[in-house]
Design a protein around this motif. Structure first.
Motif, PDB file in Angstrom:
ATOM      1  N   ASP A 191       9.116  -9.598  37.982  1.00 49.05           N
ATOM      2  CA  ASP A 191       9.438  -8.336  38.643  1.00 49.05           C
ATOM      3  C   ASP A 191      10.934  -8.188  38.867  1.00 49.05           C
ATOM      4  O   ASP A 191      11.476  -7.081  38.818  1.00 49.05           O
ATOM      5  N   MET A 192      11.627  -9.300  39.110  1.00 48.60           N
ATOM      6  CA  MET A 192      13.071  -9.268  39.345  1.00 48.60           C
ATOM      7  C   MET A 192      13.872  -9.553  38.074  1.00 48.60           C
ATOM      8  O   MET A 192      15.086  -9.703  38.131  1.00 48.60           O
ATOM      9  N   HIS A 193      13.166  -9.658  36.929  1.00 48.12           N
ATOM     10  CA  HIS A 193      13.808  -9.911  35.636  1.00 48.12           C
ATOM     11  C   HIS A 193      14.625 -11.210  35.665  1.00 48.12           C
ATOM     12  O   HIS A 193      15.721 -11.280  35.115  1.00 48.12           O
ATOM     13  N   GLN A 194      14.074 -12.226  36.316  1.00 47.88           N
ATOM     14  CA  GLN A 194      14.762 -13.506  36.427  1.00 47.88           C
ATOM     15  C   GLN A 194      14.049 -14.622  35.665  1.00 47.88           C
ATOM     16  O   GLN A 194      14.469 -15.771  35.721  1.00 47.88           O
ATOM     17  N   LEU A 195      12.978 -14.274  34.951  1.00 45.22           N
ATOM     18  CA  LEU A 195      12.244 -15.289  34.199  1.00 45.22           C
ATOM     19  C   LEU A 195      12.968 -15.566  32.883  1.00 45.22           C
ATOM     20  O   LEU A 195      13.310 -14.643  32.142  1.00 45.22           O
ATOM     21  N   GLU A 196      13.208 -16.836  32.598  1.00 43.86           N
ATOM     22  CA  GLU A 196      13.905 -17.209  31.372  1.00 43.86           C
ATOM     23  C   GLU A 196      12.919 -17.278  30.206  1.00 43.86           C
ATOM     24  O   GLU A 196      11.798 -17.765  30.346  1.00 43.86           O
ATOM     25  N   PHE A 197      13.361 -16.785  29.059  1.00 39.01           N
ATOM     26  CA  PHE A 197      12.544 -16.801  27.849  1.00 39.01           C
ATOM     27  C   PHE A 197      13.256 -17.617  26.771  1.00 39.01           C
ATOM     28  O   PHE A 197      14.459 -17.470  26.564  1.00 39.01           O
ATOM     29  N   GLN A 198      12.494 -18.470  26.098  1.00 39.17           N
ATOM     30  CA  GLN A 198      13.007 -19.246  24.969  1.00 39.17           C
ATOM     31  C   GLN A 198      12.557 -18.551  23.683  1.00 39.17           C
ATOM     32  O   GLN A 198      11.565 -18.923  23.066  1.00 39.17           O
ATOM     33  N   MET A 199      13.294 -17.525  23.297  1.00 44.47           N
ATOM     34  CA  MET A 199      12.896 -16.698  22.166  1.00 44.47           C
ATOM     35  C   MET A 199      13.297 -17.347  20.841  1.00 44.47           C
ATOM     36  O   MET A 199      14.374 -17.929  20.718  1.00 44.47           O
ATOM     37  N   GLU A 200      12.410 -17.224  19.853  1.00 47.00           N
ATOM     38  CA  GLU A 200      12.691 -17.719  18.506  1.00 47.00           C
ATOM     39  C   GLU A 200      11.886 -16.910  17.499  1.00 47.00           C
ATOM     40  O   GLU A 200      10.832 -16.353  17.817  1.00 47.00           O
ATOM     41  N   SER A 201      12.407 -16.833  16.290  1.00 51.21           N
ATOM     42  CA  SER A 201      11.727 -16.105  15.222  1.00 51.21           C
ATOM     43  C   SER A 201      10.738 -17.047  14.541  1.00 51.21           C
ATOM     44  O   SER A 201      11.129 -18.066  13.966  1.00 51.21           O
ATOM     45  N   LEU A 202       9.438 -16.694  14.620  1.00 50.43           N
ATOM     46  CA  LEU A 202       8.391 -17.586  14.113  1.00 50.43           C
ATOM     47  C   LEU A 202       7.497 -16.863  13.108  1.00 50.43           C
ATOM     48  O   LEU A 202       7.215 -15.669  13.268  1.00 50.43           O
ATOM     49  N   PRO A 203       7.015 -17.589  12.082  1.00 46.37           N
ATOM     50  CA  PRO A 203       5.967 -17.033  11.214  1.00 46.37           C
ATOM     51  C   PRO A 203       4.691 -16.872  12.040  1.00 46.37           C
ATOM     52  O   PRO A 203       4.189 -17.843  12.609  1.00 46.37           O
ATOM     53  N   ILE A 204       4.180 -15.664  12.120  1.00 46.45           N
ATOM     54  CA  ILE A 204       3.100 -15.377  13.058  1.00 46.45           C
ATOM     55  C   ILE A 204       1.783 -16.030  12.658  1.00 46.45           C
ATOM     56  O   ILE A 204       0.975 -16.392  13.520  1.00 46.45           O
ATOM     57  N   ARG A 205       1.546 -16.198  11.349  1.00 44.13           N
ATOM     58  CA  ARG A 205       0.265 -16.756  10.911  1.00 44.13           C
ATOM     59  C   ARG A 205       0.054 -18.174  11.425  1.00 44.13           C
ATOM     60  O   ARG A 205      -0.984 -18.488  12.022  1.00 44.13           O
ATOM     61  N   ALA A 206       1.026 -19.036  11.195  1.00 38.01           N
ATOM     62  CA  ALA A 206       0.892 -20.437  11.607  1.00 38.01           C
ATOM     63  C   ALA A 206       0.831 -20.552  13.124  1.00 38.01           C
ATOM     64  O   ALA A 206       0.020 -21.310  13.671  1.00 38.01           O
ATOM     65  N   PHE A 207       1.681 -19.789  13.796  1.00 37.26           N
ATOM     66  CA  PHE A 207       1.698 -19.847  15.262  1.00 37.26           C
ATOM     67  C   PHE A 207       0.351 -19.420  15.836  1.00 37.26           C
ATOM     68  O   PHE A 207      -0.218 -20.093  16.702  1.00 37.26           O
ATOM     69  N   MET A 208      -0.182 -18.298  15.342  1.00 39.37           N
ATOM     70  CA  MET A 208      -1.431 -17.786  15.895  1.00 39.37           C
ATOM     71  C   MET A 208      -2.616 -18.665  15.501  1.00 39.37           C
ATOM     72  O   MET A 208      -3.557 -18.840  16.293  1.00 39.37           O
ATOM     73  N   ALA A 209      -2.582 -19.245  14.295  1.00 43.34           N
ATOM     74  CA  ALA A 209      -3.672 -20.125  13.869  1.00 43.34           C
ATOM     75  C   ALA A 209      -3.761 -21.348  14.779  1.00 43.34           C
ATOM     76  O   ALA A 209      -4.859 -21.748  15.196  1.00 43.34           O
ATOM     77  N   ASP A 210      -2.619 -21.948  15.095  1.00 41.23           N
ATOM     78  CA  ASP A 210      -2.613 -23.106  16.002  1.00 41.23           C
ATOM     79  C   ASP A 210      -3.120 -22.717  17.386  1.00 41.23           C
ATOM     80  O   ASP A 210      -3.888 -23.454  18.020  1.00 41.23           O
ATOM     81  N   LEU A 211      -2.696 -21.547  17.845  1.00 39.32           N
ATOM     82  CA  LEU A 211      -3.092 -21.091  19.175  1.00 39.32           C
ATOM     83  C   LEU A 211      -4.594 -20.833  19.245  1.00 39.32           C
ATOM     84  O   LEU A 211      -5.274 -21.239  20.198  1.00 39.32           O
ATOM     85  N   MET A 212      -5.134 -20.171  18.226  1.00 36.70           N
ATOM     86  CA  MET A 212      -6.563 -19.857  18.219  1.00 36.70           C
ATOM     87  C   MET A 212      -7.418 -21.115  18.055  1.00 36.70           C
ATOM     88  O   MET A 212      -8.528 -21.197  18.581  1.00 36.70           O
ATOM     89  N   THR A 213      -6.895 -22.106  17.331  1.00 35.83           N
ATOM     90  CA  THR A 213      -7.613 -23.381  17.207  1.00 35.83           C
ATOM     91  C   THR A 213      -7.750 -24.055  18.566  1.00 35.83           C
ATOM     92  O   THR A 213      -8.806 -24.607  18.910  1.00 35.83           O
ATOM     93  N   GLU A 214      -6.680 -23.989  19.354  1.00 33.22           N
ATOM     94  CA  GLU A 214      -6.715 -24.559  20.706  1.00 33.22           C
ATOM     95  C   GLU A 214      -7.739 -23.848  21.579  1.00 33.22           C
ATOM     96  O   GLU A 214      -8.557 -24.488  22.265  1.00 33.22           O
ATOM     97  N   PHE A 215      -7.726 -22.502  21.555  1.00 30.24           N
ATOM     98  CA  PHE A 215      -8.690 -21.751  22.365  1.00 30.24           C
ATOM     99  C   PHE A 215     -10.123 -21.976  21.873  1.00 30.24           C
ATOM    100  O   PHE A 215     -11.057 -22.062  22.680  1.00 30.24           O
ATOM    101  N   ASN A 216     -10.294 -22.079  20.570  1.00 28.23           N
ATOM    102  CA  ASN A 216     -11.630 -22.306  20.008  1.00 28.23           C
ATOM    103  C   ASN A 216     -12.204 -23.631  20.506  1.00 28.23           C
ATOM    104  O   ASN A 216     -13.379 -23.714  20.886  1.00 28.23           O
ATOM    105  N   PHE A 217     -11.368 -24.657  20.536  1.00 30.63           N
ATOM    106  CA  PHE A 217     -11.819 -25.973  21.007  1.00 30.63           C
ATOM    107  C   PHE A 217     -12.215 -25.906  22.486  1.00 30.63           C
ATOM    108  O   PHE A 217     -13.273 -26.414  22.879  1.00 30.63           O
ATOM    109  N   GLU A 218     -11.380 -25.272  23.303  1.00 36.78           N
ATOM    110  CA  GLU A 218     -11.659 -25.192  24.738  1.00 36.78           C
ATOM    111  C   GLU A 218     -12.938 -24.408  25.022  1.00 36.78           C
ATOM    112  O   GLU A 218     -13.760 -24.816  25.854  1.00 36.78           O
ATOM    113  N   LEU A 219     -13.119 -23.288  24.327  1.00 36.92           N
ATOM    114  CA  LEU A 219     -14.274 -22.438  24.594  1.00 36.92           C
ATOM    115  C   LEU A 219     -15.564 -23.057  24.063  1.00 36.92           C
ATOM    116  O   LEU A 219     -16.632 -22.909  24.676  1.00 36.92           O
ATOM    117  N   GLN A 220     -15.483 -23.738  22.927  1.00 35.86           N
ATOM    118  CA  GLN A 220     -16.675 -24.407  22.411  1.00 35.86           C
ATOM    119  C   GLN A 220     -17.112 -25.542  23.326  1.00 35.86           C
ATOM    120  O   GLN A 220     -18.308 -25.836  23.437  1.00 35.86           O
TER     121      GLN A 220
END
Length: 359
Positions: A191-220
């Motif tokens: 809200d105060m715009h004080q949160l730090e972000f570590q921004m980087e340019s990433l290939p979205i396919r690999a990033f999202m595939a890893d993320l969804m694999t993690e969620f898939n494991f937790e939910l299963q």
């Protein structure tokens, strides 16, 4: 010094108003004299020139009052209104000279002051509401913890099974309080715009595939159905903060899990490109959200269930935080829902190209 200058202006304005009828009377008198002494041509010519001069002077004074004195008087009145706290004042501008430009600038300034005052009032109301909500949300689990601890201290609990049950409830409420504090801390920094972000340019396919694999494991592990499909034709790059996007998606998925029946819940996620955005749909077959409540779900502390204490593990900040995190990536978050059929949250992040500057 400023007081005397103000008096000089008022005297000049009053003098101008007084001189106008005097000039009119002088002109009438001169015209009368011209008709009384028509024989002398030189006298007639001089009188005629003098009358023309007086008429021109009268027109000039009238023009001066309209273009200079009246607008300045308007500005004086406007400044007094601002000084009295009336920021909604708006002056009529009928001139196109420098003073007219000054009036336009004054109206712009007054408009910005009015907007800032409105935002200040809204912020104050939000602050009061936030404090009230925090007090309410902390009071319930603290009261529960206190009650169970007193029961243990008074010797009401005798069996190990009952003791373990009480300790689990105390632990659950403690976890909730800790999560609420973490969410409040994160939301306040956003809200105060004080949160730090570590921004980087990433290939979205690999990033999202890893993320969804993690969620898939937790939910299963919890016995829940989860599916992920990638419909992008290219491996686009997105400028993002891994941790913050992970948190935004987790909040949305976690929200679906909390308010749905685990036995029948199905979660489907889909990655695709739409215009200049990479989109992720998160669809569930939960209870859905009523149309009249859909626009409120991103408000902080808002819960669709009117009984705020029904689910103590929900802080009411998850979706608000998710929206703020996506907005910080210059993205957007949308939602569609049908009661008894489910909801679909869409996260849209801009594609990172060389032409697009990094936020």
């Amino acid at each position: 010094m400023r007081h005397y200058r103000h008096r000089d202006f008022d005297l000049s304005h009053k003098s101008l108003k007084f001189l106008r009828p005097v000039f009119i009377l002088v002109i009438i008198l001169l015209i009368y004299l011209m008709f009384q002494f028509p024989a002398n041509k030189v006298f007639m010519i001089l009188f005629g020139l003098f009358i023309v001069n007086q008429v021109v002077h009268l027109i000039w004074l009238t023009h001066l009052e309209k273009r200079i004195f009246k607008p300045i008087t308007q500005l004086q009145d406007g400044v007094k209104e601002i000084a009295n706290g009336n920021y909604s004042v708006n002056l009529d501008n009928t001139t196109s000279n420098e003073i007219g430009f000054l009036i336009d600038s004054f109206n712009d300034m007054a408009g910005k002051l009015h907007e800032n005052e409105t935002l200040k009032q809204e912020y104050e109301e939000n602050r009061k509401t936030l404090i009230a909500n925090i007090s309410h949300d902390l009071k319930t689990p603290i009261a529960a913890i206190q009650g169970y601890i007193e029961a243990i201290q008074d010797g009401v609990v005798t069996s190990p099974e009952k003791m373990n049950q009480y300790l689990q409830i105390i632990s659950k409420n403690t976890v909730y309080i800790n999560r609420l504090i973490d969410d409040l801390f994160l939301f306040s920094k956003l809200d105060m715009h004080q949160l730090e972000f570590q921004m980087e340019s990433l290939p979205i396919r690999a990033f999202m595939a890893d993320l969804m694999t993690e969620f898939n494991f937790e939910l299963q592990e919890k016995g829940l159905s989860f599916q992920y499909s990638d419909e992008t034709e290219e491996d686009y790059r997105v400028f993002l903060d891994r941790k913050r996007i992970h948190q935004a998606i987790r909040n949305i998925i976690g929200n679906a899990v909390k308010y749905s029946s685990p036995a029948s819940l199905r979660l489907e996620t889909r990655l695709y490109k739409k215009e200049e955005f990479i989109c992720l749909d998160i669809r569930d077959n939960g209870p859905g959200i009523q149309a009249d409540k859909l626009h409120k779900i991103f408000d902080r502390f808002y819960r669709i269930d009117s009984e705020r204490t029904k689910d103590l593990m929900s802080t009411g900040l998850g979706l608000s935080i998710a929206k703020e995190l996506i907005n910080a990536h210059s993205g957007k978050i949308l939602v569609e829902s049908v009661v008894d059929e489910g909801s679909c949250f869409t996260l849209a992040l801009p594609i990172h190209t060389e032409e697009r500057s990094c936020p």
